[in-house]
Design a protein around this motif. Structure first.
Motif, PDB file in Angstrom:
ATOM      1  N   ARG A  41     -10.948 -18.684  39.124  1.00  0.00           N
ATOM      2  CA  ARG A  41     -11.284 -18.906  37.710  1.00  0.00           C
ATOM      3  C   ARG A  41     -12.003 -20.242  37.534  1.00  0.00           C
ATOM      4  O   ARG A  41     -12.922 -20.365  36.735  1.00  0.00           O
ATOM      5  N   PHE A  42     -11.571 -21.250  38.310  1.00  0.00           N
ATOM      6  CA  PHE A  42     -12.218 -22.553  38.249  1.00  0.00           C
ATOM      7  C   PHE A  42     -13.658 -22.470  38.736  1.00  0.00           C
ATOM      8  O   PHE A  42     -14.570 -23.014  38.110  1.00  0.00           O
ATOM      9  N   GLU A  44     -15.612 -19.857  38.775  1.00  0.00           N
ATOM     10  CA  GLU A  44     -16.422 -19.056  37.862  1.00  0.00           C
ATOM     11  C   GLU A  44     -16.760 -19.803  36.583  1.00  0.00           C
ATOM     12  O   GLU A  44     -17.616 -19.377  35.833  1.00  0.00           O
ATOM     13  N   GLY A  45     -16.082 -20.919  36.333  1.00  0.00           N
ATOM     14  CA  GLY A  45     -16.345 -21.701  35.142  1.00  0.00           C
ATOM     15  C   GLY A  45     -15.448 -21.358  33.972  1.00  0.00           C
ATOM     16  O   GLY A  45     -15.660 -21.847  32.867  1.00  0.00           O
ATOM     17  N   ASP A  46     -14.428 -20.521  34.181  1.00  0.00           N
ATOM     18  CA  ASP A  46     -13.513 -20.163  33.110  1.00  0.00           C
ATOM     19  C   ASP A  46     -12.484 -21.248  32.846  1.00  0.00           C
ATOM     20  O   ASP A  46     -11.898 -21.300  31.766  1.00  0.00           O
ATOM     21  N   LEU A  47     -12.228 -22.097  33.832  1.00  0.00           N
ATOM     22  CA  LEU A  47     -11.291 -23.206  33.703  1.00  0.00           C
ATOM     23  C   LEU A  47     -12.003 -24.506  34.023  1.00  0.00           C
ATOM     24  O   LEU A  47     -12.941 -24.535  34.811  1.00  0.00           O
ATOM     25  N   GLU A  48     -11.511 -25.583  33.428  1.00  0.00           N
ATOM     26  CA  GLU A  48     -12.006 -26.914  33.734  1.00  0.00           C
ATOM     27  C   GLU A  48     -10.841 -27.741  34.248  1.00  0.00           C
ATOM     28  O   GLU A  48      -9.686 -27.476  33.890  1.00  0.00           O
ATOM     29  N   PRO A  49     -11.109 -28.738  35.087  1.00  0.00           N
ATOM     30  CA  PRO A  49      -9.999 -29.544  35.617  1.00  0.00           C
ATOM     31  C   PRO A  49      -9.163 -30.195  34.516  1.00  0.00           C
ATOM     32  O   PRO A  49      -7.963 -30.343  34.663  1.00  0.00           O
ATOM     33  N   GLY A  50      -9.763 -30.559  33.419  1.00  0.00           N
ATOM     34  CA  GLY A  50      -9.030 -31.188  32.325  1.00  0.00           C
ATOM     35  C   GLY A  50      -8.083 -30.256  31.609  1.00  0.00           C
ATOM     36  O   GLY A  50      -7.187 -30.703  30.891  1.00  0.00           O
ATOM     37  N   ASP A  51      -8.234 -28.955  31.783  1.00  0.00           N
ATOM     38  CA  ASP A  51      -7.347 -27.994  31.121  1.00  0.00           C
ATOM     39  C   ASP A  51      -5.905 -28.132  31.598  1.00  0.00           C
ATOM     40  O   ASP A  51      -4.978 -27.756  30.893  1.00  0.00           O
ATOM     41  N   ARG A  54      -4.776 -31.992  29.862  1.00  0.00           N
ATOM     42  CA  ARG A  54      -4.985 -32.266  28.447  1.00  0.00           C
ATOM     43  C   ARG A  54      -3.775 -31.788  27.651  1.00  0.00           C
ATOM     44  O   ARG A  54      -3.298 -30.679  27.851  1.00  0.00           O
TER      45      ARG A  54
END
Length: 65
Positions: A41-42, A44-51, A54
């Motif tokens: 998912r990371f 593919e761009g569906d998740l960001e490390p900050g998710d 945060r």
């Protein structure tokens, strides 16, 4: 590939791991599958490390005044 086929393959992999390797192998395969899912998912761009770091918005009506 549809989500049903992916789920079926994952279930079969967990079943084989549980049957041939025991419960420890079942847990190992499940954990590695979950890690692979998050990494996929990371990538593919569906998740960001900050998710993961945060703070979540909490709107429950208990705001400080």
């Amino acid at each position: 590939m549809s989500m049903a086929v992916i789920g079926m393959v994952a279930g079969m992999a967990l079943g084989f791991a549980g049957y041939f390797g025991g419960f420890g192998a079942f847990l190992l395969v499940a954990a590695l599958g979950a890690i692979g899912f998050v990494v996929g998912r990371f990538l593919e761009g569906d998740l960001e490390p900050g998710d993961f770091f945060r703070p979540r918005d909490r709107d429950r009506g208990d705001r400080r005044r």
